[in-house]
Design a protein around this motif. Structure first.
Motif, PDB file in Angstrom:
ATOM      1  N   UNK A 147      29.416  55.876  56.855  1.00  0.00           N
ATOM      2  CA  UNK A 147      28.829  56.780  55.837  1.00  0.00           C
ATOM      3  C   UNK A 147      27.423  57.226  56.232  1.00  0.00           C
ATOM      4  N   UNK A 148      26.429  56.363  56.051  1.00  0.00           N
ATOM      5  CA  UNK A 148      25.035  56.791  56.238  1.00  0.00           C
ATOM      6  C   UNK A 148      24.419  56.299  57.540  1.00  0.00           C
ATOM      7  N   UNK A 149      25.091  55.405  58.259  1.00  0.00           N
ATOM      8  CA  UNK A 149      24.509  54.845  59.485  1.00  0.00           C
ATOM      9  C   UNK A 149      25.339  55.215  60.697  1.00  0.00           C
ATOM     10  N   UNK A 150      25.841  56.408  60.698  1.00  0.00           N
ATOM     11  CA  UNK A 150      26.680  56.859  61.804  1.00  0.00           C
ATOM     12  C   UNK A 150      25.846  56.988  63.079  1.00  0.00           C
ATOM     13  N   UNK A 151      26.367  56.493  64.172  1.00  0.00           N
ATOM     14  CA  UNK A 151      25.681  56.655  65.456  1.00  0.00           C
ATOM     15  C   UNK A 151      24.909  55.445  65.914  1.00  0.00           C
ATOM     16  N   UNK A 152      24.715  54.433  65.060  1.00  0.00           N
ATOM     17  CA  UNK A 152      23.978  53.249  65.493  1.00  0.00           C
ATOM     18  C   UNK A 152      24.868  52.393  66.383  1.00  0.00           C
ATOM     19  N   UNK A 330      13.244  57.318  47.877  1.00  0.00           N
ATOM     20  CA  UNK A 330      13.794  58.659  47.623  1.00  0.00           C
ATOM     21  C   UNK A 330      14.973  58.983  48.528  1.00  0.00           C
ATOM     22  N   UNK A 331      15.128  58.258  49.635  1.00  0.00           N
ATOM     23  CA  UNK A 331      16.276  58.504  50.510  1.00  0.00           C
ATOM     24  C   UNK A 331      17.590  58.092  49.827  1.00  0.00           C
ATOM     25  N   UNK A 332      17.482  57.206  48.823  1.00  0.00           N
ATOM     26  CA  UNK A 332      18.669  56.837  48.036  1.00  0.00           C
ATOM     27  C   UNK A 332      18.758  57.859  46.905  1.00  0.00           C
ATOM     28  N   UNK A 333      19.302  58.992  47.207  1.00  0.00           N
ATOM     29  CA  UNK A 333      19.171  60.131  46.295  1.00  0.00           C
ATOM     30  C   UNK A 333      20.477  60.582  45.652  1.00  0.00           C
ATOM     31  N   UNK A 334      21.609  60.196  46.195  1.00  0.00           N
ATOM     32  CA  UNK A 334      22.863  60.693  45.637  1.00  0.00           C
ATOM     33  C   UNK A 334      23.765  59.531  45.221  1.00  0.00           C
ATOM     34  N   UNK A 335      24.878  59.886  44.605  1.00  0.00           N
ATOM     35  CA  UNK A 335      25.798  58.872  44.109  1.00  0.00           C
ATOM     36  C   UNK A 335      26.330  57.969  45.201  1.00  0.00           C
ATOM     37  N   UNK A 336      26.564  58.539  46.391  1.00  0.00           N
ATOM     38  CA  UNK A 336      27.080  57.742  47.498  1.00  0.00           C
ATOM     39  C   UNK A 336      26.079  56.667  47.906  1.00  0.00           C
ATOM     40  N   UNK A 337      24.793  57.030  47.967  1.00  0.00           N
ATOM     41  CA  UNK A 337      23.764  56.067  48.361  1.00  0.00           C
ATOM     42  C   UNK A 337      23.641  54.942  47.337  1.00  0.00           C
ATOM     43  N   UNK A 338      23.665  55.324  46.041  1.00  0.00           N
ATOM     44  CA  UNK A 338      23.567  54.300  44.988  1.00  0.00           C
ATOM     45  C   UNK A 338      24.794  53.396  45.002  1.00  0.00           C
ATOM     46  N   UNK A 339      25.948  53.967  45.295  1.00  0.00           N
ATOM     47  CA  UNK A 339      27.161  53.148  45.379  1.00  0.00           C
ATOM     48  C   UNK A 339      27.063  52.162  46.539  1.00  0.00           C
ATOM     49  N   UNK A 404      17.784  50.638  51.320  1.00  0.00           N
ATOM     50  CA  UNK A 404      18.826  49.913  50.580  1.00  0.00           C
ATOM     51  C   UNK A 404      18.662  48.408  50.768  1.00  0.00           C
ATOM     52  N   UNK A 405      18.388  47.977  51.981  1.00  0.00           N
ATOM     53  CA  UNK A 405      18.283  46.541  52.251  1.00  0.00           C
ATOM     54  C   UNK A 405      17.028  45.934  51.626  1.00  0.00           C
ATOM     55  N   UNK A 406      15.915  46.684  51.626  1.00  0.00           N
ATOM     56  CA  UNK A 406      14.684  46.184  50.992  1.00  0.00           C
ATOM     57  C   UNK A 406      14.887  46.010  49.491  1.00  0.00           C
ATOM     58  N   UNK A 407      15.513  46.976  48.847  1.00  0.00           N
ATOM     59  CA  UNK A 407      15.769  46.877  47.407  1.00  0.00           C
ATOM     60  C   UNK A 407      16.729  45.722  47.112  1.00  0.00           C
ATOM     61  N   UNK A 408      17.716  45.512  47.975  1.00  0.00           N
ATOM     62  CA  UNK A 408      18.614  44.371  47.812  1.00  0.00           C
ATOM     63  C   UNK A 408      17.842  43.056  47.852  1.00  0.00           C
TER      64      UNK A 408
END
Length: 777
Positions: A147-152, A330-339, A404-408
């Motif tokens: 999803x958001x970490x493509x290419x790593x 702010x990078x967690x901006x859409x429903x997919x990121x919050x999910x 995401x990981x910092x907030x977790x």
């Protein structure tokens, strides 16, 4: 990137604003401003979060996020002035320098000998608490990559996510356990042992993750791991013996040589350089040196004292702010990121809490304790942020994944203390006992006193008072001398709690140590020769809001008849009294409310002077102010015990018109006490108190049946007479204000009374004293 490569490096110092230079354009003044801003903000947040029982790491991470692009950093003018890009290298260097020594302190807290003795329960909990969240972390990494970490890079990303979800923050957990008074309980021992194993495993996995992230070649990664293993072997078999030799040469009670301190700190830096050269980060070397450092003797404690305040107070918050400047919520901006955020938090909690509970239940831990253990082991903190920052620096984590990981990590740590407080309360149990006050029919029974003190300045008066109280007709006196220490944010506070835990029972030290301090230990050792007196030093390390629980619990478990508390004001050279803090006054008030026995508060004006007086040199004049009532009878009973000492002269000023009562008092003595009847008017009472000639100590009942002697009572815990006498201009003598325990009083007991055979080994029992016994630290 083009703009960043064109930035000019900042010069260190300016010529001053009068020469036309702006201090904010130079590295040193800008770094000073940044440090001051960071410290003020994080300390303010820590103060605001204190009622929620949150560790300071939470405030520091939130402070970093607020200063970063998520909040204040959205204002580009603020960011460019206070945190310009060209200053971030200096800030990161200072932050990592502080972190280097903090990880050394963390390593000092981990005792390898304790790890070897880790029980089957704790080891099972540690393994389950690492394995399941690691697997779920790998599962979450697959979702994030799609999803958001493509290419790593796949392998390194998998390991980083697994490590991030499986970590338990050992220092943060230790502080939470200490604040909740769980560190010396069964659940605390299991949690701290499992967390120590977890911490060491996390560093090994982190080294693996760093090795995998550094190169696409498996051969290079393997070479990094082999070299790192060689470094650990050298630290264990070469560096450790050298450190152990220095520790053995640092004798108890003598200052540690400066060259030993310098050599050790230099070794930490050199180890950091070696591991950074290897490619597994400088922090790894500092942590390993801390682990192999010998924990016995005064050397480790002195090292912590030298390093902790500067590092944990000034430099460590820089690391959290440095992390916050990289975190953009702010990078967690859409429903997919919050999910995805919910998924990561769910996986972290399910893996850590579920794995711990499963292992605990299998090991037959009660379900309530298993649940509390699960949430305790889910604590995140500094090591979590280190993993995330290294992952971001190595391009393994992008901005959104990092946020995401910092907030977790914030969320899982934030919920730990409130949930554990809600689901688990440690049982405080003690056997019931008879003698809860000084006034008693059985005058030949032993007197047990829990004498509390804040520091070495209280010791001479305390010992002189004990010497005056030992009597001659009785079985003797047992004194539990409890050093009250505030649980601070310093690493040394947890280090001392660990020592108390290793040495045996809660707040009970069986072997000599430097926990209380050389002066205090020496003072009690000098006093141990007194016949018929047993002195047992103890240490209570707690938050001031809850330290009364330690005092009350210990008094109940030791079967004390009297709790002796220090007044919250100390004597100055000019004779005035200065408060050391309202928190200490509130401690005394809480003890009075919950006490299972009589309580006395000592207004110390130097009983016997500033030094301990030998038994043959005791020559004190003691005056009891008797107005009637139970507290005054307790004060008189204490005075009658003191007058048995050949060096004590006791006078009783009777402000009581009941001649029959006074007659009974005279008959109860053998003529060694002088009774003086005084009028009961307010002015006459004040005049009588001020007119007392040579007097070393006043004994006063707290709830004396008398009108208020002062216009305003500043210290209600001392009562109307004690509060008046605590004023600076009233008397030059010490004052002991006593409240008698009421057998039929309904109080909010902190201790559950159970049959003696139902007590667990964690509950120390106060058995009979041994002639001349002294249990040093």
């Amino acid at each position: 990137m083009a703009n960043s490569t064109c930035l000019q490096p900042m010069k260190a110092t300016s010529n001053g604003s009068f020469q036309g230079d702006s201090p904010l354009d130079f590295a040193l003044p800008l770094a000073i401003l940044q440090i001051c801003l960071i410290v003020v903000l994080t300390r303010t947040l820590a103060f605001l979060l204190r009622p929620l029982h949150q560790p300071r790491v939470i405030a520091e991470v939130i402070g970093g996020i607020l200063l970063g692009p998520s909040a204040l950093g959205r204002n580009k003018a603020f960011l460019n002035v206070i945190f310009p890009k060209q200053s971030l290298t200096v800030l990161d260097t200072l932050a990592n320098f502080g972190l280097l020594f903090f990880l050394f302190l963390v390593g000092l807290e981990i005792d390898l000998n304790s790890l070897r003795r880790t029980g089957k329960r704790a080891l099972s909990i540690a393994v389950a608490g690492i394995s399941l969240p690691f697997l779920l972390g790998i599962g979450a990494s697959v979702v994030l990559r799609n999803t958001i970490a493509d290419g790593v890079r796949g392998p390194s990303f998998l390991v980083f996510m697994g490590v991030a979800l499986s970590i338990t923050a050992f220092p943060v957990l230790a502080r939470i356990l200490a604040e909740l008074k769980l560190l010396t309980t069964d659940i605390g021992r299991m949690a701290i042992s499992a967390a120590a194993v977890n911490d060491v495993a996390a560093w090994i996995l982190l080294a693996l993750a760093i090795a995998l992230s550094g190169s696409r070649s498996p051969l290079v990664s393997l070479w990094v791991l082999v070299t790192a293993a060689a470094f650990v072997a050298i630290a264990s078999f070469v560096i450790r013996p050298v450190l152990a030799r220095m520790a053995r040469r640092s004798l108890e009670g003598e200052p540690v040589k400066e060259v030993y301190i310098c050599a050790t700190l230099t070794t930490v830096l050199a180890a950091g350089f070696v591991t950074d050269t290897i490619g597994i980060h400088a922090l790894f070397g500092a942590f390993v040196v801390g682990i192999v450092m010998p924990k016995e003797g005064p050397f480790a404690g002195v090292l912590i004292e030298k390093v902790e305040d500067l590092i944990s107070g000034l430099f460590l918050p820089l690391y959290f702010v440095s992390s916050g400047l990289k975190t953009n919520v702010a990078t967690i901006s859409n429903g997919k990121s919050w999910a995805l955020l919910v998924l990561v938090i769910f996986n972290a909690c399910l893996g850590k809490i579920g794995g711990t509970i499963l292992a605990s239940v299998i090991m037959k831990v009660p379900i309530r304790e298993a649940l509390a253990l699960g949430f305790l082991m889910n604590t995140k903190g500094l090591v979590e942020l280190i993993v995330l920052n290294i992952g971001k620096d190595r391009k393994v984590l992008n901005d959104e994944t990092f946020a995401i990981m910092v907030i977790m990590a914030l969320f899982t740590t934030f919920i730990t203390t409130p949930i554990v407080m809600g689901i688990y309360k440690p049982a405080r149990k003690a056997a019931p006992y008879k003698h809860r006050k000084i006034e008693r029919d059985d005058t030949d029974s032993q007197l047990r006193i829990l004498a509390c003190f804040h520091g070495s300045r209280n010791i001479p008066t305390l010992i002189n008072l004990i010497e005056s109280s030992r009597g001659t007709r009785h079985r003797g006196v047992t004194v539990y001398a409890m050093h009250l220490m505030e649980l601070s944010e310093r690493p040394s506070a947890i280090f001392m709690v660990h020592k108390a835990r290793r040495n045996g029972l809660p707040f009970w030290n069986k072997k000599k140590d430097s926990t209380i301090g050389d002066q205090i230990v020496i003072a009690f050792q000098a006093y141990q020769q007194l016949s018929r007196v047993t002195v047992r030093p103890m240490t209570a390390i707690s938050d001031l809001h809850t330290i009364h629980e330690d005092i009350v619990t210990s008094a109940h478990q030791k079967h004390a008849a009297l709790i002796l508390l220090p007044f919250h004001k100390t004597l100055l050279f000019d004779g005035s009294m200065e408060s050391i803090g309202n928190e200490y006054q509130q401690v005394n008030q809480r003890v009075l409310h919950y006490a299972p026995c009589s309580v006395a508060i000592l207004v110390d004006r130097g009983l016997g002077g500033s030094a301990q007086v030998s038994a043959s040199e005791v020559s004190y004049s003691v005056v009891v102010l008797f107005f009637g009532g139970s507290d005054d009878r307790e004060a008189l009973a204490y005075g009658l015990r003191m007058v048995e000492h050949p060096g004590i002269v006791l006078t009783v000023l009777c402000f009581n018109n009941d001649d029959e009562c006074i007659g009974r008092l005279r008959e109860s003595t053998d003529g060694s006490v002088r009774f003086e009847k005084r009028p009961t008017g307010k002015e006459e009472i004040v005049s009588a108190i001020k007119g007392v000639g040579r007097c070393n100590l006043f004994l006063v009942g707290q709830r004396a049946p008398v009108m208020e002697l002062a216009d305003q009572i500043e210290c209600p815990e001392l009562g109307p007479v004690g509060s008046f006498m605590a004023a600076s201009n009233t008397t030059a003598a010490s004052v002991l204000v006593i409240r008698q325990h009421e057998d039929d009083a309904v109080t909010n007991l902190l201790v559950e009374e159970v049959a003696e055979e139902a007590l667990s080994p964690d509950t120390p029992h106060a058995g009979g004293s041994v002639h001349g016994e002294f249990n040093p630290l």
